[in-house]
Design a protein around this motif. Sequence first.
Motif, PDB file in Angstrom:
ATOM      1  N   ARG A  33       0.717  -1.208   0.069  1.00 45.01           N
ATOM      2  CA  ARG A  33       0.118  -0.018   0.096  1.00 45.01           C
ATOM      3  C   ARG A  33       0.751   1.354  -0.019  1.00 45.01           C
ATOM      4  N   LEU A  34       1.895   1.225   0.831  1.00 49.95           N
ATOM      5  CA  LEU A  34       2.745   2.478   0.762  1.00 49.95           C
ATOM      6  C   LEU A  34       3.264   2.645  -0.579  1.00 49.95           C
ATOM      7  N   ASP A  35       4.050   1.439  -1.111  1.00 52.43           N
ATOM      8  CA  ASP A  35       4.512   1.670  -2.492  1.00 52.43           C
ATOM      9  C   ASP A  35       3.574   2.127  -3.469  1.00 52.43           C
ATOM     10  N   GLU A  36       2.424   1.616  -3.312  1.00 51.88           N
ATOM     11  CA  GLU A  36       1.327   2.443  -4.243  1.00 51.88           C
ATOM     12  C   GLU A  36       1.033   3.595  -4.031  1.00 51.88           C
ATOM     13  N   ARG A  37       1.055   3.959  -2.741  1.00 50.65           N
ATOM     14  CA  ARG A  37       0.874   5.512  -2.385  1.00 50.65           C
ATOM     15  C   ARG A  37       2.082   6.469  -2.993  1.00 50.65           C
ATOM     16  N   THR A  38       3.274   5.755  -2.842  1.00 48.79           N
ATOM     17  CA  THR A  38       4.252   6.671  -3.209  1.00 48.79           C
ATOM     18  C   THR A  38       4.340   6.749  -4.837  1.00 48.79           C
ATOM     19  N   HIS A  39       3.795   5.560  -5.155  1.00 44.94           N
ATOM     20  CA  HIS A  39       3.952   5.810  -6.864  1.00 44.94           C
ATOM     21  C   HIS A  39       2.794   6.761  -7.393  1.00 44.94           C
ATOM     22  N   ASN A  40       1.676   6.756  -6.566  1.00 51.27           N
ATOM     23  CA  ASN A  40       0.566   7.602  -7.038  1.00 51.27           C
ATOM     24  C   ASN A  40       1.199   9.327  -6.742  1.00 51.27           C
ATOM     25  N   LEU A  41       1.689   9.455  -5.586  1.00 47.23           N
ATOM     26  CA  LEU A  41       2.289  10.558  -5.337  1.00 47.23           C
ATOM     27  C   LEU A  41       3.393  11.289  -6.108  1.00 47.23           C
ATOM     28  N   VAL A  42       4.136  10.176  -6.971  1.00 52.42           N
ATOM     29  CA  VAL A  42       5.375  10.509  -7.603  1.00 52.42           C
ATOM     30  C   VAL A  42       4.326  11.149  -8.891  1.00 52.42           C
ATOM     31  N   ALA A  43       3.560  10.157  -9.357  1.00 53.29           N
ATOM     32  CA  ALA A  43       2.907  10.392 -10.791  1.00 53.29           C
ATOM     33  C   ALA A  43       1.991  11.987 -10.459  1.00 53.29           C
ATOM     34  N   PHE A  44       1.559  12.130  -9.417  1.00 57.42           N
ATOM     35  CA  PHE A  44       0.822  13.432  -9.025  1.00 57.42           C
ATOM     36  C   PHE A  44       1.767  14.456  -9.436  1.00 57.42           C
ATOM     37  N   ALA A  45       2.805  14.456  -8.656  1.00 62.37           N
ATOM     38  CA  ALA A  45       3.996  15.377  -8.597  1.00 62.37           C
ATOM     39  C   ALA A  45       4.218  15.736 -10.074  1.00 62.37           C
ATOM     40  N   GLU A  46       4.667  14.725 -10.842  1.00 62.51           N
ATOM     41  CA  GLU A  46       4.913  14.956 -12.200  1.00 62.51           C
ATOM     42  C   GLU A  46       3.789  15.334 -12.926  1.00 62.51           C
ATOM     43  N   SER A  47       2.423  15.172 -12.669  1.00 62.04           N
ATOM     44  CA  SER A  47       1.471  15.849 -13.280  1.00 62.04           C
ATOM     45  C   SER A  47       1.260  17.312 -12.975  1.00 62.04           C
ATOM     46  N   LEU A  48       1.560  17.610 -11.933  1.00 64.46           N
ATOM     47  CA  LEU A  48       1.671  18.902 -11.239  1.00 64.46           C
ATOM     48  C   LEU A  48       3.072  19.603 -12.087  1.00 64.46           C
ATOM     49  N   GLU A  49       4.079  19.050 -12.022  1.00 64.22           N
ATOM     50  CA  GLU A  49       4.955  19.674 -12.936  1.00 64.22           C
ATOM     51  C   GLU A  49       4.661  20.050 -14.291  1.00 64.22           C
TER      52      GLU A  49
END
Length: 116
Positions: free
Chosen positions: A56-72
């Motif tokens: 679950r933590l890996d999934e959340r980390t992946h989602n946060l990274v994807a979200f950060a990339e989207s924001l960038e």
Amino acid sequence: MKSIKKSLESWKINLDDREDNINFREDGADEEEQALTEREIKDTTREKELADERRRLDERTHNLVAFAESLEEKDKKLKEKERYIKLGKEKEKKDKAKRLKQERERQEQEGDGLVF
């Protein structure tokens, strides 16, 4: 014969005592084995829970990274739009200044009587 009988009886008592001791130790070993089995089950369950939590933590980390990339990416697009808007406004100002200059020149020419 009496001494043999007495000796055999003594052996029997000794063997019975030893058998009782062995049975007692086997019962204790069974209880320890059961406790170990229960502990292994708990440990296995905890390991599964930890693995699930890691997933679950890996999934959340992946989602946060994807979200950060989207924001960038959105930030880049916004900056590009801001640049175009700024360029557009500057061009508008230049065009307006040019029109005003042309209008002034025309008015000056009209005032000098040079307009045809």
